[in-house]
Scaffold this active site. Structure first.
Site, PDB file in Angstrom:
ATOM      1  N   SER A 180       0.849  -1.191   0.000  1.00  0.00           N
ATOM      2  CA  SER A 180       0.000   0.000   0.000  1.00  0.00           C
ATOM      3  C   SER A 180       0.879   1.233   0.000  1.00  0.00           C
ATOM      4  O   SER A 180       1.950   1.245   0.624  1.00  0.00           O
ATOM      5  CB  SER A 180      -0.906   0.031   1.231  1.00  0.00           C
ATOM      6  OG  SER A 180      -1.610   1.256   1.313  1.00  0.00           O
ATOM      7  N   TYR A 193      -1.814  -0.617  10.614  1.00  0.00           N
ATOM      8  CA  TYR A 193      -1.966  -1.062   9.229  1.00  0.00           C
ATOM      9  C   TYR A 193      -0.794  -0.589   8.373  1.00  0.00           C
ATOM     10  O   TYR A 193      -0.211  -1.370   7.611  1.00  0.00           O
ATOM     11  CB  TYR A 193      -3.282  -0.534   8.670  1.00  0.00           C
ATOM     12  CG  TYR A 193      -3.543  -0.867   7.215  1.00  0.00           C
ATOM     13  CD1 TYR A 193      -4.007  -2.125   6.838  1.00  0.00           C
ATOM     14  CD2 TYR A 193      -3.336   0.084   6.214  1.00  0.00           C
ATOM     15  CE1 TYR A 193      -4.261  -2.427   5.504  1.00  0.00           C
ATOM     16  CE2 TYR A 193      -3.592  -0.201   4.881  1.00  0.00           C
ATOM     17  CZ  TYR A 193      -4.055  -1.459   4.535  1.00  0.00           C
ATOM     18  OH  TYR A 193      -4.297  -1.755   3.208  1.00  0.00           O
TER      19      TYR A 193
END
Length: 289
Positions: A180, A193
């Site tokens: 990501s 995360y």
């Protein structure tokens, strides 16, 4: 070219309880690849894709199918979405083995690979895409339970799946991880995360160096999405973020899962035979936080 919702189109979007179902989203993610032009890039290949009941994983399963691969999908909770993915694969002339498993469990990962090999006779491509996130304004609000679930799903699960798959992979085969952009830029409400995604990036680079010295020559790379409209967004993000989703990127909108799928095809096929340890950004121009 398909119309893509801009950030303005999300101003009335609503949140959903976790785990959010793609079938219940008020703005449906674009995952059907109606405009995709296949070229047989994965003909005869066998692929196992985690987190493939919806979102990016579903789009990847469909793209791989259109390119000629046999696919197995792993999911954890949403039975209905997983069956929809299976139906969509079969409507496109493919085969889809559906496996319900929690990638935090090493034995479940070994079993998922075992089932795939037993069904199709081998394995050529592993896509690690399963993910968990939960937003918190402060690190003090991240519980031990949340931290463990995030890291065990996003990082342990990738390692377990790679350990299970690697003995079946051979020269020319590939592993594609979902990283990501926030693993590079950070995100103040997704601290655990973002840490897990940064770990995936480092894992990818380290294993590229390791695998490059091995006889099988397996390539490993990662796709780094920017903001992409998937069930994880209304299911885990605050309402104010959902209702302006994708506003910060250069293109002024979030990505759609089907726009990510070609990157996975590229990294899975022989077009990328000299690409390993790469972090392929598909962000719509999200270059910083």
């Amino acid at each position: 070219m398909p119309d893509r919702p801009t950030s303005e189109d999300f101003r009335n979007a609503q949140t959903l309880s976790y785990p959010a179902k793609q079938s219940e989203m008020d703005i449906q993610p674009q995952t059907d690849l109606k405009e995709y032009k296949a070229a047989g890039k994965l003909k005869g290949k066998i692929a196992l894709i985690t987190g493939a009941d919806s979102g990016i994983g579903r789009a990847v399963a469909l793209a791989f199918t259109l390119e000629g691969a046999l696919v197995a999908i792993v999911y954890n909770e949403n039975d209905g979405d997983a069956q929809t993915t299976k139906q969509m694969v079969e409507e496109r002339g493919g085969q889809c083995l559906v496996i319900k498993a929690d990638v935090r469990d090493k034995a479940a990962c070994l079993d998922a690979v075992k089932q795939t090999v037993a069904r199709y006779g081998g394995l050529n491509v592993l896509v690690n895409n399963a993910a968990y996130q939960a937003a918190q304004d402060s690190i003090l609000d991240i519980s031990e339970e949340q931290l463990r679930r995030t890291l065990e799903t996003n990082l342990f699960g990738y390692v377990f799946m790679i350990q299970a798959a690697l003995p079946h992979l051979k020269k020319g085969d590939a592993i594609v991880n979902s990283g990501s952009i926030v693993g590079e830029t950070g995100n103040p409400i997704l601290v655990d995360y973002t840490a897990s995604k940064g770990g995936i990036h480092a894992l990818t680079k380290s294993l590229a160096l390791q695998f490059g010295k091995m006889d099988n020559g397996v390539r490993i790379n990662a796709v780094l999405p920017g903001p992409v409209w998937t069930p994880n967004i209304p299911g885990t993000m605050p309402l104010e973020e959902v209702q302006k989703f994708g506003h910060e990127v250069a293109l002024g909108r979030p990505g759609q899962p089907e726009e990510l799928a070609p990157a996975y095809v590229y990294l899975a096929c022989q077009d990328s035979s000299f690409t390993t340890g790469s972090l392929l950004h598909v962000t719509g121009g999200k270059l910083s936080s």
